[in-house]
Design a protein around this motif. Structure first.
Motif, PDB file in Angstrom:
ATOM      1  N   ALA A  26      -0.170  29.869  31.356  1.00 10.93           N
ATOM      2  CA  ALA A  26       1.264  30.135  31.295  1.00 10.93           C
ATOM      3  C   ALA A  26       1.817  30.470  32.682  1.00 10.93           C
ATOM      4  O   ALA A  26       2.884  29.988  33.082  1.00 10.93           O
ATOM      5  N   PHE A  27       1.084  31.285  33.438  1.00  7.64           N
ATOM      6  CA  PHE A  27       1.555  31.673  34.767  1.00  7.64           C
ATOM      7  C   PHE A  27       1.545  30.483  35.733  1.00  7.64           C
ATOM      8  O   PHE A  27       2.477  30.316  36.526  1.00  7.64           O
ATOM      9  N   ARG A  28       0.503  29.664  35.678  1.00 13.58           N
ATOM     10  CA  ARG A  28       0.427  28.506  36.577  1.00 13.58           C
ATOM     11  C   ARG A  28       1.511  27.489  36.246  1.00 13.58           C
ATOM     12  O   ARG A  28       2.148  26.932  37.136  1.00 13.58           O
ATOM     13  N   ALA A  29       1.721  27.240  34.948  1.00 15.33           N
ATOM     14  CA  ALA A  29       2.765  26.294  34.541  1.00 15.33           C
ATOM     15  C   ALA A  29       4.142  26.802  34.962  1.00 15.33           C
ATOM     16  O   ALA A  29       4.990  26.033  35.434  1.00 15.33           O
ATOM     17  N   GLY A  30       4.371  28.103  34.793  1.00 11.51           N
ATOM     18  CA  GLY A  30       5.640  28.671  35.214  1.00 11.51           C
ATOM     19  C   GLY A  30       5.838  28.567  36.720  1.00 11.51           C
ATOM     20  O   GLY A  30       6.947  28.289  37.196  1.00 11.51           O
ATOM     21  N   TYR A  31       4.761  28.780  37.484  1.00 13.94           N
ATOM     22  CA  TYR A  31       4.855  28.686  38.941  1.00 13.94           C
ATOM     23  C   TYR A  31       5.121  27.250  39.373  1.00 13.94           C
ATOM     24  O   TYR A  31       5.925  27.001  40.279  1.00 13.94           O
ATOM     25  N   HIS A  32       4.477  26.291  38.717  1.00 12.24           N
ATOM     26  CA  HIS A  32       4.733  24.887  39.031  1.00 12.24           C
ATOM     27  C   HIS A  32       6.184  24.514  38.729  1.00 12.24           C
ATOM     28  O   HIS A  32       6.829  23.801  39.513  1.00 12.24           O
ATOM     29  N   ALA A  33       6.693  24.985  37.597  1.00 13.84           N
ATOM     30  CA  ALA A  33       8.088  24.718  37.250  1.00 13.84           C
ATOM     31  C   ALA A  33       9.034  25.352  38.275  1.00 13.84           C
ATOM     32  O   ALA A  33      10.057  24.768  38.643  1.00 13.84           O
ATOM     33  N   SER A  45       2.548  20.589  33.013  1.00 16.83           N
ATOM     34  CA  SER A  45       1.572  21.438  33.684  1.00 16.83           C
ATOM     35  C   SER A  45       0.719  22.200  32.672  1.00 16.83           C
ATOM     36  O   SER A  45      -0.492  22.339  32.856  1.00 16.83           O
ATOM     37  N   SER A  46       1.348  22.675  31.604  1.00 19.12           N
ATOM     38  CA  SER A  46       0.604  23.383  30.560  1.00 19.12           C
ATOM     39  C   SER A  46      -0.441  22.478  29.928  1.00 19.12           C
ATOM     40  O   SER A  46      -1.580  22.895  29.687  1.00 19.12           O
ATOM     41  N   LEU A  47      -0.079  21.220  29.663  1.00 16.12           N
ATOM     42  CA  LEU A  47      -1.023  20.282  29.062  1.00 16.12           C
ATOM     43  C   LEU A  47      -2.202  20.009  29.988  1.00 16.12           C
ATOM     44  O   LEU A  47      -3.356  19.985  29.554  1.00 16.12           O
ATOM     45  N   PHE A  48      -1.922  19.781  31.284  1.00 19.16           N
ATOM     46  CA  PHE A  48      -2.989  19.492  32.235  1.00 19.16           C
ATOM     47  C   PHE A  48      -3.940  20.677  32.373  1.00 19.16           C
ATOM     48  O   PHE A  48      -5.152  20.501  32.488  1.00 19.16           O
ATOM     49  N   GLU A  49      -3.389  21.880  32.380  1.00 23.46           N
ATOM     50  CA  GLU A  49      -4.225  23.072  32.511  1.00 23.46           C
ATOM     51  C   GLU A  49      -4.995  23.357  31.221  1.00 23.46           C
ATOM     52  O   GLU A  49      -6.135  23.807  31.257  1.00 23.46           O
ATOM     53  N   TYR A  50      -4.374  23.102  30.087  1.00 25.92           N
ATOM     54  CA  TYR A  50      -4.965  23.464  28.793  1.00 25.92           C
ATOM     55  C   TYR A  50      -6.099  22.528  28.411  1.00 25.92           C
ATOM     56  O   TYR A  50      -7.173  22.973  27.996  1.00 25.92           O
ATOM     57  N   TRP A  51      -5.867  21.221  28.559  1.00 27.16           N
ATOM     58  CA  TRP A  51      -6.861  20.229  28.158  1.00 27.16           C
ATOM     59  C   TRP A  51      -7.731  19.743  29.312  1.00 27.16           C
ATOM     60  O   TRP A  51      -8.774  19.132  29.088  1.00 27.16           O
ATOM     61  N   GLY A  52      -7.278  19.947  30.528  1.00 27.49           N
ATOM     62  CA  GLY A  52      -7.918  19.312  31.672  1.00 27.49           C
ATOM     63  C   GLY A  52      -7.194  18.006  31.971  1.00 27.49           C
ATOM     64  O   GLY A  52      -6.672  17.354  31.056  1.00 27.49           O
ATOM     65  N   PRO A  53      -7.128  17.580  33.250  1.00 23.09           N
ATOM     66  CA  PRO A  53      -6.320  16.410  33.619  1.00 23.09           C
ATOM     67  C   PRO A  53      -6.678  15.133  32.867  1.00 23.09           C
ATOM     68  O   PRO A  53      -5.787  14.439  32.361  1.00 23.09           O
ATOM     69  N   GLN A  54      -7.971  14.802  32.768  1.00 24.31           N
ATOM     70  CA  GLN A  54      -8.330  13.518  32.175  1.00 24.31           C
ATOM     71  C   GLN A  54      -8.030  13.466  30.679  1.00 24.31           C
ATOM     72  O   GLN A  54      -7.492  12.475  30.181  1.00 24.31           O
ATOM     73  N   LYS A  55      -8.360  14.511  29.973  1.00 26.16           N
ATOM     74  CA  LYS A  55      -8.066  14.531  28.542  1.00 26.16           C
ATOM     75  C   LYS A  55      -6.562  14.548  28.301  1.00 26.16           C
ATOM     76  O   LYS A  55      -6.055  13.881  27.389  1.00 26.16           O
ATOM     77  N   ALA A  56      -5.824  15.291  29.116  1.00 25.71           N
ATOM     78  CA  ALA A  56      -4.369  15.351  28.964  1.00 25.71           C
ATOM     79  C   ALA A  56      -3.738  13.993  29.249  1.00 25.71           C
ATOM     80  O   ALA A  56      -2.859  13.538  28.508  1.00 25.71           O
ATOM     81  N   VAL A  57      -4.194  13.338  30.329  1.00 25.47           N
ATOM     82  CA  VAL A  57      -3.651  12.018  30.666  1.00 25.47           C
ATOM     83  C   VAL A  57      -3.948  11.016  29.557  1.00 25.47           C
ATOM     84  O   VAL A  57      -3.086  10.213  29.185  1.00 25.47           O
ATOM     85  N   PHE A  58      -5.162  11.056  29.020  1.00 30.62           N
ATOM     86  CA  PHE A  58      -5.518  10.148  27.923  1.00 30.62           C
ATOM     87  C   PHE A  58      -4.539  10.308  26.760  1.00 30.62           C
ATOM     88  O   PHE A  58      -3.995   9.325  26.235  1.00 30.62           O
ATOM     89  N   ARG A  59      -4.288  11.538  26.361  1.00 25.86           N
ATOM     90  CA  ARG A  59      -3.428  11.783  25.206  1.00 25.86           C
ATOM     91  C   ARG A  59      -1.968  11.474  25.508  1.00 25.86           C
ATOM     92  O   ARG A  59      -1.240  10.954  24.651  1.00 25.86           O
ATOM     93  N   ILE A  60      -1.530  11.769  26.728  1.00 27.06           N
ATOM     94  CA  ILE A  60      -0.158  11.453  27.113  1.00 27.06           C
ATOM     95  C   ILE A  60       0.080   9.954  27.075  1.00 27.06           C
ATOM     96  O   ILE A  60       1.103   9.471  26.563  1.00 27.06           O
ATOM     97  N   LEU A  61      -0.870   9.178  27.594  1.00 28.96           N
ATOM     98  CA  LEU A  61      -0.714   7.727  27.621  1.00 28.96           C
ATOM     99  C   LEU A  61      -0.750   7.131  26.219  1.00 28.96           C
ATOM    100  O   LEU A  61      -0.025   6.172  25.925  1.00 28.96           O
ATOM    101  N   VAL A  62      -1.593   7.671  25.348  1.00 32.11           N
ATOM    102  CA  VAL A  62      -1.626   7.188  23.963  1.00 32.11           C
ATOM    103  C   VAL A  62      -0.288   7.450  23.282  1.00 32.11           C
ATOM    104  O   VAL A  62       0.278   6.566  22.622  1.00 32.11           O
ATOM    105  N   VAL A  63       0.239   8.659  23.447  1.00 30.20           N
ATOM    106  CA  VAL A  63       1.538   8.989  22.853  1.00 30.20           C
ATOM    107  C   VAL A  63       2.637   8.129  23.473  1.00 30.20           C
ATOM    108  O   VAL A  63       3.532   7.636  22.772  1.00 30.20           O
TER     109      VAL A  63
END
Length: 243
Positions: free
Chosen positions: A70-77, A120-138
């Motif tokens: 939450a803190f990292r995502a907020g800082y990125h935003a 940012s929350s998705l990348f931090e929560y799932w990890g970049p590769q898993k998050a990218v996979f799911r984002i691209l599928v959606v």
């Protein structure tokens, strides 16, 4: 929030009840905004309400891992939206310029803030590769639904035309598959795709839409691909440095 043994073993964490309720409020706010813009406050409550309650000490539903996300995502935003705000101030005050109506500029900043925090929350929560996979599928499913709806909604042109349009969604699923195997190449291809979409949506040429409205469109349609490509390149370079 209690983490189960299954989550620890698989690395998969499921959303809490607070996150699910917040997501429902955000979705309802964005959908009902077309009826009345006061409903957008529901999205604001879903986005910021839990964080405000946690900071007041009235809600304690996160472990240390989730607090860090939450803190990292907020800082990125903060970094992205703040940088854009300074750029807009310099652009607008340097001479007599206009990006559009004030509500359009406010909407642009809100969209940048929300999307940066969410991705940012998705990348931090799932990890970049898993998050990218799911984002691209959606993303691919979304374009597929849009393609079918647009062909059915207008004058019917036949199955061959529909199938040809549906084939345009295959690159998203292909890139989702390659994101695990060749992350750096996939990241570069995603950035190339961003350039192609920018050309398609008229980023480099004039448009009847105001600049702020055009930027909102770019964020919604190009932003997830740009963030995904950047995330894959960054994680790959970090892996190389660590190795």
């Amino acid at each position: 929030m209690v983490i189960t043994m299954a989550e620890l073993e698989t690395g998969e964490r499921w959303p809490s009840r607070t996150s699910i309720l917040s997501g429902i409020l955000v979705l309802a706010g964005f959908l009902l905004a077309s009826v009345n813009w006061w409903f957008i406050l529901l999205a604001g409550a879903g986005t910021f309400g839990p964080g405000i309650l946690r900071e007041l000490g009235w809600l304690n539903d996160q472990d240390e891992f989730q607090r860090q996300i939450a803190f990292r995502a907020g800082y990125h935003a903060f970094l992205i939206t703040g940088s854009l705000a300074f750029l807009l101030v310099a652009y607008l005050r340097s001479t007599e310029r206009s990006l559009g109506d004030p509500e359009e500029i406010a909407t642009l900043l809100m969209v940048i803030l929300w999307f940066t925090w969410f991705l940012s929350s998705l990348f931090e929560y799932w990890g970049p590769q898993k998050a990218v996979f799911r984002i691209l599928v959606v993303f691919g499913i979304g374009w597929l639904v849009f393609t079918v709806a647009s062909n059915v909604g207008r004058e019917w042109t036949g199955w061959p035309a529909l199938l040809m349009h549906m084939l345009l969604t295959l690159p998203f699923f292909a890139l989702a598959w390659t994101s695990y195997r060749w992350p750096r190449i996939t990241g570069l291809l995603l950035l190339v795709a961003c350039i192609c979409f920018a050309q398609l949506f008229g980023v480099f040429r004039g448009s009847n839409l105001g600049i702020a409205n055009r930027m909102i469109t770019y964020v919604l349609f190009i932003g997830p691909l740009l963030a995904s490509g950047t995330a894959l390149l960054v994680v790959k370079m970090n892996d190389l440095q660590m190795g």
